[in-house]
Design an enzyme around this catalytic site. Structure first.
Site, PDB file in Angstrom:
ATOM      1  CD  GLU A  70      44.499  99.034   5.099  1.00 47.89           C
ATOM      2  OE1 GLU A  70      44.410  99.480   6.171  1.00 47.89           O
ATOM      3  OE2 GLU A  70      45.508  99.332   4.333  1.00 47.89           O
ATOM      4  CE  LYS A  98      46.261  93.348  -4.016  1.00 45.63           C
ATOM      5  NZ  LYS A  98      47.303  94.293  -4.408  1.00 45.63           N
ATOM      6  CG  ASP A 150      45.340  97.447  -9.402  1.00 46.82           C
ATOM      7  OD1 ASP A 150      46.476  97.178  -9.169  1.00 46.82           O
ATOM      8  OD2 ASP A 150      44.735  97.272 -10.564  1.00 46.82           O
ATOM      9  CE1 TYR A 207      50.621  99.674   2.151  1.00 47.11           C
ATOM     10  CE2 TYR A 207      48.935 100.916   0.290  1.00 47.11           C
ATOM     11  CZ  TYR A 207      50.310 100.331   0.591  1.00 47.11           C
ATOM     12  OH  TYR A 207      51.063  99.681  -0.360  1.00 47.11           O
ATOM     13  CE  LYS A 215      46.091  90.826  -6.953  1.00 52.01           C
ATOM     14  NZ  LYS A 215      46.466  90.574  -8.189  1.00 52.01           N
ATOM     15  CB  CYS A 262      53.516  87.338 -42.849  1.00 47.68           C
ATOM     16  SG  CYS A 262      53.390  88.945 -42.072  1.00 47.68           S
ATOM     17  CB  CYS A 312      54.950  91.419 -45.498  1.00 44.39           C
ATOM     18  SG  CYS A 312      55.603  89.928 -44.830  1.00 44.39           S
ATOM     19  CB  CYS A 368      56.636  87.451 -40.163  1.00 44.63           C
ATOM     20  SG  CYS A 368      57.142  88.260 -41.787  1.00 44.63           S
ATOM     21  CB  CYS A 426      57.167  92.027 -42.244  1.00 42.57           C
ATOM     22  SG  CYS A 426      55.457  91.850 -41.654  1.00 42.57           S
TER      23      CYS A 426
HETATM   24  S1  IVH Z   1      50.015  96.705   3.158  1.00 44.49           S
HETATM   25  C1  IVH Z   1      54.124  94.364   4.418  1.00 44.49           C
HETATM   26  N1  IVH Z   1      47.807  97.867   2.572  1.00 44.49           N
HETATM   27  O1  IVH Z   1      49.315  95.625  -2.548  1.00 44.49           O
HETATM   28  C2  IVH Z   1      53.130  94.749   3.287  1.00 44.49           C
HETATM   29  N2  IVH Z   1      49.531  97.025   0.681  1.00 44.49           N
HETATM   30  O2  IVH Z   1      49.821  92.788  -3.381  1.00 44.49           O
HETATM   31  C3  IVH Z   1      52.621  95.959   3.649  1.00 44.49           C
HETATM   32  N3  IVH Z   1      48.444  97.404  -1.521  1.00 44.49           N
HETATM   33  O3  IVH Z   1      52.789  95.354  -1.680  1.00 44.49           O
HETATM   34  C4  IVH Z   1      51.436  96.370   2.342  1.00 44.49           C
HETATM   35  N4  IVH Z   1      46.818  98.642  -0.934  1.00 44.49           N
HETATM   36  O4  IVH Z   1      51.997  97.600  -2.947  1.00 44.49           O
HETATM   37  C5  IVH Z   1      48.756  97.376   1.874  1.00 44.49           C
HETATM   38  N5  IVH Z   1      45.704  98.696   2.008  1.00 44.49           N
HETATM   39  C6  IVH Z   1      46.773  98.126   1.541  1.00 44.49           C
HETATM   40  C7  IVH Z   1      47.317  98.221   0.060  1.00 44.49           C
HETATM   41  C8  IVH Z   1      48.442  97.381  -0.104  1.00 44.49           C
HETATM   42  C9  IVH Z   1      47.541  98.125  -1.883  1.00 44.49           C
HETATM   43  C10 IVH Z   1      49.802  96.864  -2.374  1.00 44.49           C
HETATM   44  C11 IVH Z   1      51.067  97.104  -2.034  1.00 44.49           C
HETATM   45  C12 IVH Z   1      51.400  95.409  -1.583  1.00 44.49           C
HETATM   46  C13 IVH Z   1      50.506  94.783  -2.633  1.00 44.49           C
HETATM   47  C14 IVH Z   1      50.169  93.476  -2.543  1.00 44.49           C
END
Ligand code: IVH
Length: 719
Positions: A114, A116, A118, A225, A313, A411, A414, A429, A434
């Site tokens: 799924e 991630k 941000d 999630y 990532k 610097c 200044c 500096c 400054c």
């Molecule tokens: S599961 C036990 N699912 O990304 C861990 N985390 O880099 C449960 N995050 O700590 C986390 N999307 O804050 C999970 N679909 C997703 C997520 C997600 C973002 C965040 C979360 C996690 C961090 C890890």
């Protein structure tokens, strides 16, 4: 690398990581990209793996995330709230799946992939379907109570739909959507406030805003999630929570994939990458999770993260462009930071013309020269960084970059003397007067994590210094409303004044800052080496600023490290331990030294030097003249309680004849009162204007005292 070499590398590495953690978690304003952070973190993990004796309990590898903010009540998570292992490598994703197949041999192990999101991890607790409380992750065990702020998010139901479990804790990621983020930054720019680096920081900043009214104005959303503590419902497969959440009215992922082989997982990761840019929120990766909760249980956890999940990532976008020039910026402590001036180029959806170069050594290490073609990287909306030089495209006449020559030995703002700080890799500096430093110090002083004077940031700070109204942060306390109201934020040709209303608000915030506890003041003064944690530690052991300036424990810490006399060292150690300022050392590395002090000798010296310097002395004297007597938390809590409206809760409704509700709230808070959003038995006064809504009815029903603006003004006058 030998153990001794590793030891010398580990210390600055930990300091760096802690500093970046602080910037990320406490200030919501990181200065490096996730990838660079991960590189530092990985280096530390590798060194600690190679030399396990060097692991200490306070190493950043041993705790999750950030510290909780003091201003929030704390909530202990019923089940620990852990983070995930991150990787940028597909190979590691494959290894992850192979590892779990080894751990659970001869079983099919379906996983879910799924997005991630941000954002900021949050936990929301529902009891019998009702939203009870919400918390941030904090350190994984205890988080900040952000119930009020979460309640302002429209998509988070206050009541779950349909048949609801007795206890249902849901976990997810709070985010600020891409459009909302842009709008917010535009507004902030117009108001002269510092900009957020990316939506995640903006979301974190909003959730941790002490004023739920501010959070309410930010277009936040949440994607849930996962579950935490659950009673009265059985969740056996993760893939089922998506429909379950929807049925209950909880926002969750729309797009997710199932897989039970490495190939399928990698295909899902690719598919997600194709569509994720169209999501309304930022995503920075894919999370791969074992579907069956029963299998998860058998796989278990490591100290920080589960074995049943991993986050992949996506690499930040990289593009080539030309380095036109290197500009040098001056920070609040005088540190000179090189910034790349680039030929504008489009990366991750926005045009980039500047990137950070960190410091002189970094430029040398990467051999970056003006005129070079460089690769820059930008993840989401994070500040871009120069990654490397394209050697083949180097112009023939490009000469190695000489930092000192570039700034002509002085610097750039200044013209003051510069010195390379032996402790850091930076030039500084030396001129405390400054103007660039003055502006940065002022911004820092007024920042939310310092004295929280929201109106004094960005352009306002710039102009206050430029127009000579403020030379030092403490000058703020002598500003008058009309002076500030007339402050021209524009240019001489097209003036734009700060205005009466903003000025009044600013002055109220400045006045309120007087009451802030010692820890905040110590932090706000930007004493070299004093971050939030040190400031809190110092405030814990000293009652007033003067006590810190002449601190006995700090002098003893220095003496302890300097003395060659073993007997004397032992005596000092005993005294420090007795006072609580030191603990007997547990770790092997420190064994030769015997104790671990709250504050190390370098910082101790830095603090004492600061207060012995002319600047430090002047600050103490000025604070006295201005009758700012910041005390440590216990003492100042008492002072707060002595304020005329202490302990009184107000609720505001309707339109007041001559003041806005924000003004009225600021006045109440400045006098120690509390402003709440809803009427309850605990409400002392309902301040009602015209067209008052349902709150008026509720107040009448509960017998809460109702006052109008006139009566309120009278009340203020008598305070
Ligand atoms: S599961 C036990 N699912 O990304 C861990 N985390 O880099 C449960 N995050 O700590 C986390 N999307 O804050 C999970 N679909 C997703 C997520 C997600 C973002 C965040 C979360 C996690 C961090 C890890």
């Amino acid at each position: 690398m030998t153990e001794a070499e590793a030891r010398t590398r580990i210390e600055p590495l930990r300091r760096d990581i802690e500093e970046h953690n602080r910037r990320y978690y406490e200030e919501a304003a990181p200065t490096i990209s996730d990838r660079e952070y991960d590189r530092l973190y990985r280096e530390l993990v590798d060194l600690e793996t190679k030399f396990p004796d060097l692991v200490t309990s306070d190493s950043p590898t041993q705790h999750v995330g950030g510290k909780t903010l003091q201003a929030f009540a704390q909530i202990q998570h019923r089940l620990p709230m852990l983070s995930l292992d991150n990787t940028y490598s597909k190979e590691e994703v494959a290894n992850f799946y192979k590892r779990i197949t080894r751990l659970l041999p001869d079983e099919k192990i379906p996983v879910v992939i799924e997005p991630k999101v941000d954002g900021v991890a949050v936990s929301v607790m529902y009891e019998n379907g009702k939203l009870k409380y919400a918390a941030t992750r904090g350190d994984g065990v205890v988080g900040d109570d952000i119930t009020q702020n979460i309640r302002t998010i429209k998509s988070v139901p206050h009541q779950l739909r349909g048949a609801t479990p007795k206890v249902f804790e849901v976990r997810g990621e709070a985010y600020l959507d891409k459009k909302g983020f842009e709008r917010l930054n535009q507004e902030r720019e117009a108001a002269g406030l510092p900009l957020f680096a990316n939506p995640r920081n903006a979301a974190a900043g909003s959730l941790k805003h002490l004023d739920p009214k501010v959070a309410a104005k930010r277009p936040l959303g949440v994607i849930f999630y996962g579950t935490g503590a659950v009673e009265g419902a059985k969740v056996d497969l993760h893939s089922r929570i998506f429909t379950l959440f929807k049925k209950l009215g909880l926002p969750t992922h729309e797009d997710w994939w199932s897989a039970d082989s490495v190939d399928q997982i990698l295909a899902a990761i690719r598919d997600l990458n194709e569509i994720r840019r169209d999501f309304p929120y930022e995503t920075d990766g894919a999370v791969i999770k074992v579907d069956a909760l029963e299998q998860r249980e058998r796989l278990g956890f490591t100290a920080k993260s589960p074995r049943w999940a991993i986050a992949y990532k996506y690499a930040a976008e990289r593009v080539e462009t030309k380095l036109l020039d290197i500009k040098v910026q001056v920070g609040r402590t005088g540190i000179l930071t090189p910034v790349a001036v680039l030929e504008p180029v489009l990366v991750s959806g926005s045009t980039v013309s500047r990137a950070t170069l960190h410091n002189e050594d970094e430029i040398k290490r990467k051999d970056i020269r003006i005129g070079d073609t460089v690769v820059i990287e930008k993840a989401g909306d994070v500040i871009p960084a120069v990654i490397e030089v394209v050697q083949s495209k180097r112009p023939r006449n490009a000469t190695p970059f000489d930092f000192l020559r570039h700034i002509q030995g002085k610097c750039p703002v200044c013209g003051g003397e510069v010195r390379r700080d032996p402790q850091f890799v930076a030039w500084r500096c030396e001129n405390l007067r400054c103007p660039a430093q003055a502006t940065r110090r002022l911004e820092f002083f007024a920042a939310r994590s310092a004295l929280d004077i929201e109106s004094v940031g960005g352009i306002v700070a710039d102009k206050l210094v430029e127009r000579g109204l403020v030379r030092e942060p403490l000058d703020l306390f002598e500003l008058k409303v009309d002076q500030l109201a007339k402050l021209n934020l524009g240019s001489d040709e097209s003036p734009r004044v700060f205005g009466e209303k903003n000025a009044t608000k600013a002055i109220q915030a400045i006045e309120r800052a007087r009451m802030f506890p010692l820890s905040r003041w110590l932090y706000a003064l930007a004493i070299p080496d004093v971050g939030k944690t040190t400031a809190t530690d110092l405030a814990h052991f000293h009652e007033t600023m003067e006590d810190v300036a002449t601190s006995k424990p700090l002098r003893e810490v220095i003496a302890y490290h300097e003395t060659k006399d073993k007997q004397k060292a032992k005596e000092i150690a005993e005294r420090l331990i007795k006072s609580g300022f030191a603990e007997p050392s547990k770790s092997k590395i420190d064994k030769q030294r015997g104790i671990v002090t709250k504050v190390g000798p370098v910082v101790a010296k830095s603090v004492l030097d600061f207060f012995e310097s002319n600047i430090g002395k002047k600050i103490l004297q000025r604070m006295k003249q201005l009758a700012i007597e910041s005390k440590n938390e216990k003492v100042s809590a008492k002072k707060m309680s002595e304020l005329p409206l202490a302990g009184k809760t107000f609720v505001l409704t309707g339109t007041l004849p001559s003041m806005t509700r924000d003004d009225a709230s600021a006045k109440i808070e400045a006098l120690g009162g509390h402003v709440s959003g809803s009427v309850s038995k605990k409400t002392d006064y309902l301040l009602a204007g015209s067209e008052a809504g349902s709150k008026l009815g509720k107040a009448k029903e509960l017998g809460v005292k109702i006052i109008g603006e006139k009566e309120f003004q009278r009340m203020l006058l008598s305070c």
